[in-house]
Design a protein around this motif. Sequence first.
Motif, PDB file in Angstrom:
ATOM      1  N   THR A  10     -99.826 -11.420 -58.142  1.00  0.00           N
ATOM      2  CA  THR A  10     -99.419 -10.314 -58.985  1.00  0.00           C
ATOM      3  C   THR A  10    -100.278  -9.081 -58.818  1.00  0.00           C
ATOM      4  OG1 THR A  10    -100.792 -11.210 -60.742  1.00  0.00           O
ATOM      5  CG2 THR A  10     -98.491 -11.878 -60.714  1.00  0.00           C
ATOM      6  N   THR A 157     -99.616 -15.637 -61.594  1.00  0.00           N
ATOM      7  CA  THR A 157     -98.404 -15.755 -62.405  1.00  0.00           C
ATOM      8  C   THR A 157     -97.802 -14.366 -62.612  1.00  0.00           C
ATOM      9  OG1 THR A 157     -99.340 -17.671 -63.572  1.00  0.00           O
ATOM     10  CG2 THR A 157     -97.445 -16.588 -64.585  1.00  0.00           C
ATOM     11  N   PRO A 158     -96.541 -14.173 -62.180  1.00  0.00           N
ATOM     12  CA  PRO A 158     -95.632 -15.096 -61.511  1.00  0.00           C
ATOM     13  C   PRO A 158     -96.028 -15.347 -60.053  1.00  0.00           C
ATOM     14  CG  PRO A 158     -94.431 -13.283 -62.559  1.00  0.00           C
ATOM     15  CD  PRO A 158     -95.875 -12.895 -62.507  1.00  0.00           C
ATOM     16  N   LEU A 171     -91.502 -18.709 -62.227  1.00  0.00           N
ATOM     17  CA  LEU A 171     -92.327 -19.099 -63.373  1.00  0.00           C
ATOM     18  C   LEU A 171     -91.990 -20.536 -63.743  1.00  0.00           C
ATOM     19  CD1 LEU A 171     -91.702 -15.853 -65.437  1.00  0.00           C
ATOM     20  CD2 LEU A 171     -93.916 -16.513 -64.463  1.00  0.00           C
ATOM     21  N   SER A 189     -99.393 -24.381 -67.511  1.00  0.00           N
ATOM     22  CA  SER A 189     -98.497 -23.425 -68.163  1.00  0.00           C
ATOM     23  C   SER A 189     -97.571 -24.154 -69.131  1.00  0.00           C
ATOM     24  CB  SER A 189     -97.673 -22.671 -67.124  1.00  0.00           C
ATOM     25  OG  SER A 189     -98.468 -21.762 -66.405  1.00  0.00           O
ATOM     26  N   HIS A 195     -96.269 -16.074 -74.240  1.00  0.00           N
ATOM     27  CA  HIS A 195     -96.691 -15.950 -72.843  1.00  0.00           C
ATOM     28  C   HIS A 195     -95.482 -15.823 -71.909  1.00  0.00           C
ATOM     29  CE1 HIS A 195    -100.922 -16.357 -73.472  1.00  0.00           C
ATOM     30  NE2 HIS A 195    -100.809 -17.537 -74.073  1.00  0.00           N
ATOM     31  N   HIS A 199     -94.899 -12.839 -69.290  1.00  0.00           N
ATOM     32  CA  HIS A 199     -94.775 -13.069 -67.852  1.00  0.00           C
ATOM     33  C   HIS A 199     -93.478 -12.487 -67.295  1.00  0.00           C
ATOM     34  CE1 HIS A 199     -97.616 -16.783 -68.277  1.00  0.00           C
ATOM     35  NE2 HIS A 199     -98.295 -15.650 -68.119  1.00  0.00           N
ATOM     36  N   LYS A 202     -93.820  -8.811 -67.099  1.00  0.00           N
ATOM     37  CA  LYS A 202     -94.654  -8.467 -65.946  1.00  0.00           C
ATOM     38  C   LYS A 202     -93.839  -8.499 -64.663  1.00  0.00           C
ATOM     39  CE  LYS A 202     -99.073  -9.890 -63.857  1.00  0.00           C
ATOM     40  NZ  LYS A 202    -100.146 -10.907 -63.915  1.00  0.00           N
TER      41      LYS A 202
END
Length: 366
Positions: A10, A157-158, A171, A189, A195, A199, A202
Amino acid sequence: MKHILLLALTILPWLCPAQLRDKPQTAPNDTLTLFFIGDIMQHEPQIRGAWDNARSTYDYMPCFRHIAPYWAQADLVIGNLETTLSHTGFSGYPQFCAPWQLARDIRRSGVDILTTNNNHSCDKHAAGIRRTIHYLDSLGIPHTGTFTDTASWIRETPLYLHHGSFKIALLSYTYGTNGVPPGKGQVVSMIDTFHIARHIAKARLDTATNIIVCMHWGIEYDTRQNAEQKRLAAFLHRQGADIVIGSHPHVVQPLEYHLEKGDTTGITVYSLGNFVSNQSKRHTNGGIALHLTLTRTPHRTRYRMRYLSNYVHRPVEPDGIRRYYVIPEPDAPRLLGSQDSLLYRQFFEDTDHIIGGAAEKYPPVD
């Protein structure tokens, strides 16, 4: 030409190309084909069956040789590794630990990506997580779901996969780890909507073209999704995930196209069932592989789902050892003849009934 898939973290534009096997160039850059397979399990009899006494090593290639030609038809194959890996101390249920050669031979047979977080991730505690990640990294297998430290979890992540015009964000989350916590500093995870939303946001900010979320959820041995699965699937799609793939029940559950204002905006597969295991009761002795074709147009992605049922053949061979072979439905009559015919026909019929025409069947490989 070999399809080039890039694994990007990422915080970096990209890393080196993932070293994937040669696959036929079957689609232009605006089309991507994926195969998702279910739970890759290793009960103790499976470990014994993989031992090659003549070469004094574990060999899983025979197990996957009949399904491998189907995997070669896809750009990317993604599976759920429901065991830890090691070079010693192997065990089956309830604390799974398999030879590292399992991952090696899955890779050689055609699986490209593995998710590692499920209720058995912590079966061998901190050492199990650490060793599993070590072997996957050593074998060059991209993976997501368990992490050696928080920094890795945040950074990786991812998990990004690049192919042509696609930038896929992968994910993965699990409902729990059977009450066994990860080691100090390690991360598994978990299904946590805060979260998950962060994610997915993001991934969207990073201009992902598609977002795949693998969910280890549901009730074991229930062939219907429950209310919690439906609620979470709706949440994931609202947040921006277009592909939701489920595991854990050890049986096939329904799949569906996700519709929004009459338009198809994604898919949900509630459970792929067992890809390979020693389970033999009705519904557990196989699973489905989902073949998903994504086609990008200027304004949207189009989805086509097809499913390939597979049965796990478990013969006791002349040396007295039970061995395991994943048999695709189109090839079962030719490969098995009358062996297990009642069982595999029942499994395939049950699977068709569960799916109920929601997707096409995948054709035989020539």
